[in-house]
Design a protein around this motif. Structure first.
Motif, short mmCIF file in Angstrom:
data_model
loop_
_atom_site.label_atom_id
_atom_site.label_comp_id
_atom_site.label_asym_id
_atom_site.label_seq_id
_atom_site.Cartn_x
_atom_site.Cartn_y
_atom_site.Cartn_z
N CYS A 191 0.86 -1.18 0.00
CA CYS A 191 0.00 0.00 0.00
C CYS A 191 0.89 1.23 0.00
CB CYS A 191 -0.88 0.01 1.25
SG CYS A 191 -1.91 -1.45 1.43
N GLY A 192 0.51 2.25 -0.74
CA GLY A 192 1.29 3.48 -0.77
C GLY A 192 2.38 3.49 -1.83
N SER A 193 2.53 2.39 -2.59
CA SER A 193 3.60 2.32 -3.59
C SER A 193 3.14 2.79 -4.96
CB SER A 193 4.13 0.89 -3.70
OG SER A 193 3.09 0.00 -4.06
N GLY A 194 1.84 3.12 -5.10
CA GLY A 194 1.35 3.65 -6.37
C GLY A 194 0.83 2.58 -7.31
N LYS A 195 0.02 1.64 -6.79
CA LYS A 195 -0.52 0.58 -7.66
C LYS A 195 -1.46 1.18 -8.72
CE LYS A 195 -1.97 -2.00 -4.18
NZ LYS A 195 -1.28 -1.32 -3.06
N THR A 196 -2.15 2.27 -8.36
CA THR A 196 -3.02 2.95 -9.34
C THR A 196 -2.18 3.46 -10.51
OG1 THR A 196 -4.49 3.62 -7.55
CG2 THR A 196 -4.73 4.77 -9.65
N ILE A 197 -1.02 4.02 -10.20
CA ILE A 197 -0.13 4.54 -11.25
C ILE A 197 0.33 3.40 -12.15
CG2 ILE A 197 2.05 5.76 -11.71
CD1 ILE A 197 -0.16 7.47 -10.40
N GLU B 96 14.26 1.86 0.46
CA GLU B 96 14.54 2.76 -0.67
C GLU B 96 13.78 4.09 -0.55
OE1 GLU B 96 13.63 0.45 -4.12
OE2 GLU B 96 15.27 -0.97 -3.77
N GLY B 97 12.99 4.23 0.54
CA GLY B 97 12.31 5.49 0.80
C GLY B 97 11.02 5.70 0.04
N TRP B 98 10.53 4.65 -0.64
CA TRP B 98 9.29 4.81 -1.41
C TRP B 98 8.06 4.73 -0.53
CZ3 TRP B 98 10.31 7.21 -5.53
CH2 TRP B 98 11.40 6.89 -6.33
N ILE B 99 8.15 4.05 0.61
CA ILE B 99 7.06 4.05 1.58
C ILE B 99 7.65 4.39 2.94
CG2 ILE B 99 5.62 2.40 0.32
CD1 ILE B 99 6.56 0.20 2.21
N LEU C 199 -2.32 -1.24 8.00
CA LEU C 199 -0.98 -0.65 8.04
C LEU C 199 -0.77 0.22 6.80
CD1 LEU C 199 1.89 -0.31 9.17
CD2 LEU C 199 2.53 -2.39 7.92
N GLY C 200 -1.29 -0.26 5.68
CA GLY C 200 -1.11 0.47 4.42
C GLY C 200 -1.67 1.87 4.41
N ARG C 201 -2.63 2.15 5.30
CA ARG C 201 -3.22 3.48 5.35
C ARG C 201 -2.21 4.55 5.75
NH1 ARG C 201 -5.96 0.79 3.13
NH2 ARG C 201 -5.02 2.13 1.60
N ILE C 202 -1.10 4.16 6.36
CA ILE C 202 -0.15 5.17 6.86
C ILE C 202 1.22 5.05 6.20
CG2 ILE C 202 -1.27 5.47 9.10
CD1 ILE C 202 0.80 3.51 10.28
N LEU C 203 1.32 4.29 5.10
CA LEU C 203 2.64 4.02 4.52
C LEU C 203 3.08 5.01 3.45
CD1 LEU C 203 2.93 0.13 4.28
CD2 LEU C 203 3.90 1.70 5.96
N ARG C 204 2.22 5.93 3.05
CA ARG C 204 2.68 6.89 2.04
C ARG C 204 3.82 7.74 2.63
NH1 ARG C 204 -0.30 6.66 -2.38
NH2 ARG C 204 -2.43 5.85 -2.22
N ALA D 169 -8.33 1.30 0.01
CA ALA D 169 -8.66 2.27 -1.04
C ALA D 169 -9.14 3.62 -0.55
CB ALA D 169 -9.69 1.68 -1.99
N ILE D 170 -8.57 4.13 0.53
CA ILE D 170 -8.76 5.56 0.81
C ILE D 170 -7.38 6.21 0.80
CG2 ILE D 170 -10.90 5.30 2.09
CD1 ILE D 170 -9.25 5.76 4.66
N ASP D 171 -7.30 7.35 0.21
CA ASP D 171 -6.02 8.03 0.01
C ASP D 171 -5.88 9.14 1.05
OD1 ASP D 171 -3.67 8.98 -0.98
OD2 ASP D 171 -4.58 10.13 -2.59
N LEU D 172 -5.18 8.83 2.14
CA LEU D 172 -4.96 9.81 3.21
C LEU D 172 -3.45 9.95 3.40
CD1 LEU D 172 -7.70 8.53 5.67
CD2 LEU D 172 -7.85 10.49 4.14
N PRO D 173 -2.79 10.68 2.49
CA PRO D 173 -1.33 10.67 2.43
C PRO D 173 -0.62 11.13 3.70
CG PRO D 173 -2.25 12.43 1.06
CD PRO D 173 -3.38 11.56 1.47
N ASP D 174 -1.25 11.97 4.50
CA ASP D 174 -0.55 12.51 5.66
C ASP D 174 -0.86 11.78 6.97
OD1 ASP D 174 0.80 14.52 4.23
OD2 ASP D 174 -1.03 15.72 4.17
#
Length: 558
Positions: free
Chosen positions: A217-223, A369-372, A507-512, A481-486
């Motif tokens: 989660c947070g790695s940009g699967k939509t992209i 690598e700092g992506w998440i 956990l994925g909700r806070i990994l951005r 599937a909710i985008d709460l980046p901060d």
């Protein structure tokens, strides 16, 4: 027989493996064996993995050979690898590709490397009608409409099919990725996103076009999904979990591609637009007026000449959608997910109908690598009061879980965490609505459930993103599937029994990645020495398999 006591791995005769967590080589061996085995148990000092047919077939589909697997086992095993285990590994790995579907002179055929296997499967009464004409001992023509059903049936017999029959192109749709977003920010795919796209697309050859991409989660699967659309350039149907996610997909597509609003449609409970790119919810597809009625909206699969179907959060794909997917095997299909774990044990259905795992990147590698964000996971164990414990002990087992999960002392534990993280953006997530409602009332903060209207939800989410709201209480609607980046802190006060996928999603909700520091905190509150604690251990399995460690804290609040 040589013995190597310094090594961390013990291999059992049933293909299970014990790994010593305290061993200096633990991280190395975990990284290797998670490519072809699944974590089953994770007590403090010894973790148990098991090699299953499906875990080995996914490894084979990813290009891992039997010799590479055996090399890893020999490298880390304390004792000699049992000879029958070596034989079984070679046998299972060799079965992937033993049967393949291909096109010959416009006809769909099943080919084999072993004529005896073809003879065996053609003898099954339930499969006979699907085999139309034997070309030779290695090749038989099959019913085009049975492409999906046969793959489902053959994997149950232990023969996973490698589908090389190719795909319909679908209606052409020019799609280009933009060099900058609508807001003017530079945009380009990250290296791992390009690798994921390439592994799926395979330059448009028959070796690509169907499969599952597994990323945190947070790695940009939509992209990545959008990147695949830009490669295939055809009309696309995207299926996802809820209306919030539908609108996120649409925003990302319009922000980062050459497509216009007239070309991208929402198909949900609120709107029924069918456009060259259509984003729909699983819920609307599986809607029917009664248990015996036809599915009202499944015709969406045939409404346009789709060249690509994207299954977002494929681990949540409902069973009725599998049945329709079996009928559209000539369409390119990609599943996106953070975890292949399905609580309904239908992983074989995903493998046979969506495709095998084509790309998988470890969560900790992305973190390094700092992506998440770097995540610290903590399990906080709280006691039950005397009265609550008496009620717990006399209750039936299923009721015990609810009692332990809704332990009133969890609110006190929760407040301690909130004091520690004052000023941070915090999500409080749980299973039981009355528990969450009490927490929201006590803290005087917003509470989002499935009953909150979509437009109202989006307003609250936006205020949270803007920092106007610092603490948000959410039910299971926030599992995915909710985008709460901060969001920086997630506090889980109760969960769905032993759901590994839910733990990963939460956990994925806070990994951005965070703007200031790249640190996230994931807390789980459990009632000590209860079934709540047992289920928490089961929920943690997938994340431990990814390399996360849970710090245990015991709080005596009595």
């Amino acid at each position: 027989m040589s013995i190597h006591p310094e090594r961390p791995l013990i291999i059992q005769s049933d293909r299970s493996m014990f790994v010593e967590v305290q061993n200096p080589m633990y991280d190395q061996v975990r990284e290797k064996i998670t490519l072809f085995a699944e974590l089953v148990k994770s007590p403090e000092y010894i973790h148990t993995y098991r090699m299953t047919p499906l875990s080995l077939w996914n490894a084979a589909a990813s290009g891992i050979t039997a010799e590479q697997i055996l090399e890893s086992l020999h490298q880390y095993s304390k004792f000699q690898v049992p000879s029958h285990i070596e034989t079984e590994i070679r046998e299972y790995i060799s079965r992937f590709g033993l049967l393949s579907f291909e096109k010959i002179n416009g006809r769909l055929v099943c080919k084999t490397k072993d004529p005896e296997i073809l003879k065996e499967i053609m003898a099954y009464r339930s499969l006979k009608n699907y085999f139309l004409e034997e070309i030779d001992h290695f090749t038989v023509v099959i019913d085009e409409s049975a492409r999906g059903v046969l793959k489902q049936e053959l994997i149950k017999l232990g023969y996973p099919v490698q589908d090389l029959a190719g795909y319909q192109q679908g209606e052409h749709l020019p799609i280009a990725l933009l060099p900058q977003t609508l807001s003017g920010r530079p945009f380009q795919l990250r290296d791992y996103q390009k690798q994921a796209i390439d592994s799926f697309y395979a330059s448009g050859s028959i070796y690509g076009g169907s499969g599952v991409l597994v990323l945190p989660c947070g790695s940009g699967k939509t992209i990545i999904g959008i990147g695949i659309m830009a490669e295939i350039k055809s009309e696309t149907l995207i299926l996802t979990t809820n209306t919030t996610s539908v609108r996120q997909w649409i925003r990302e597509i319009l922000d980062k591609t050459s497509l216009t609003k007239e070309q991208v449609g929402e198909y949900s409970g609120n709107l029924k637009e069918v456009k060259p790119v259509t984003v729909a919810t699983y819920q609307i597809l599986t809607h029917r007026s009664s248990g015996q009625s036809e599915f009202t909206h499944m015709g969406l699969f045939q409404q346009r000449n789709w060249g690509l179907i994207i299954y977002d959060e494929v681990h949540l794909l409902p069973a009725p959608v599998f049945r329709f997917t079996a009928n559209i095997q000539a369409k390119r299909r990609v599943g996106l997910t953070a975890t292949l774990v399905r609580e309904d044990l239908k992983e074989e259905e995903v493998f046979s109908l969506i495709g095998p795992k084509k790309y998988d990147v470890p969560w900790l590698q992305m973190e390094n690598e700092g992506w998440i964000a770097e995540a610290l996971c903590t399990e906080i164990r709280l006691p039950l009061s005397k009265e609550w414990k008496e009620e717990y002990l006399i209750a039936p087992k299923r009721q015990r879980y609810r009692i332990a999960s809704t332990n009133p002392l969890k609110i006190e534990g929760l407040k301690k965490i909130l004091n520690k993280h004052q000023g941070d953006s915090i999500l409080i997530i749980g299973q039981y609505l009355d528990q969450l409602e009490n927490i929201a009332r006590e803290l005087q903060v917003p509470f989002i459930t499935g009953k909150v209207k979509q437009d109202e939800r989006e307003v609250i989410y936006q205020r949270f993103k803007n920092g106007e709201i610092k603490i948000l209480v959410v039910s299971k609607v926030a599992n995915f599937a909710i985008d709460l980046p901060d969001a920086k802190v997630a506090i889980q006060v109760s969960g769905t029994f032993g759901s590994r996928q839910e733990e990963a999603q939460r956990l994925g909700r806070i990994l951005r990645p965070k703007q200031e520091g790249n640190q996230a905190y994931f807390y789980t509150l459990v009632s000590d020495q209860t079934i709540d604690q047992e289920y928490a251990m089961k929920r943690q399995l997938f994340l431990i398999e990814q390399g996360y460690q849970y710090k245990i804290e015991e709080h005596d609040l009595l």
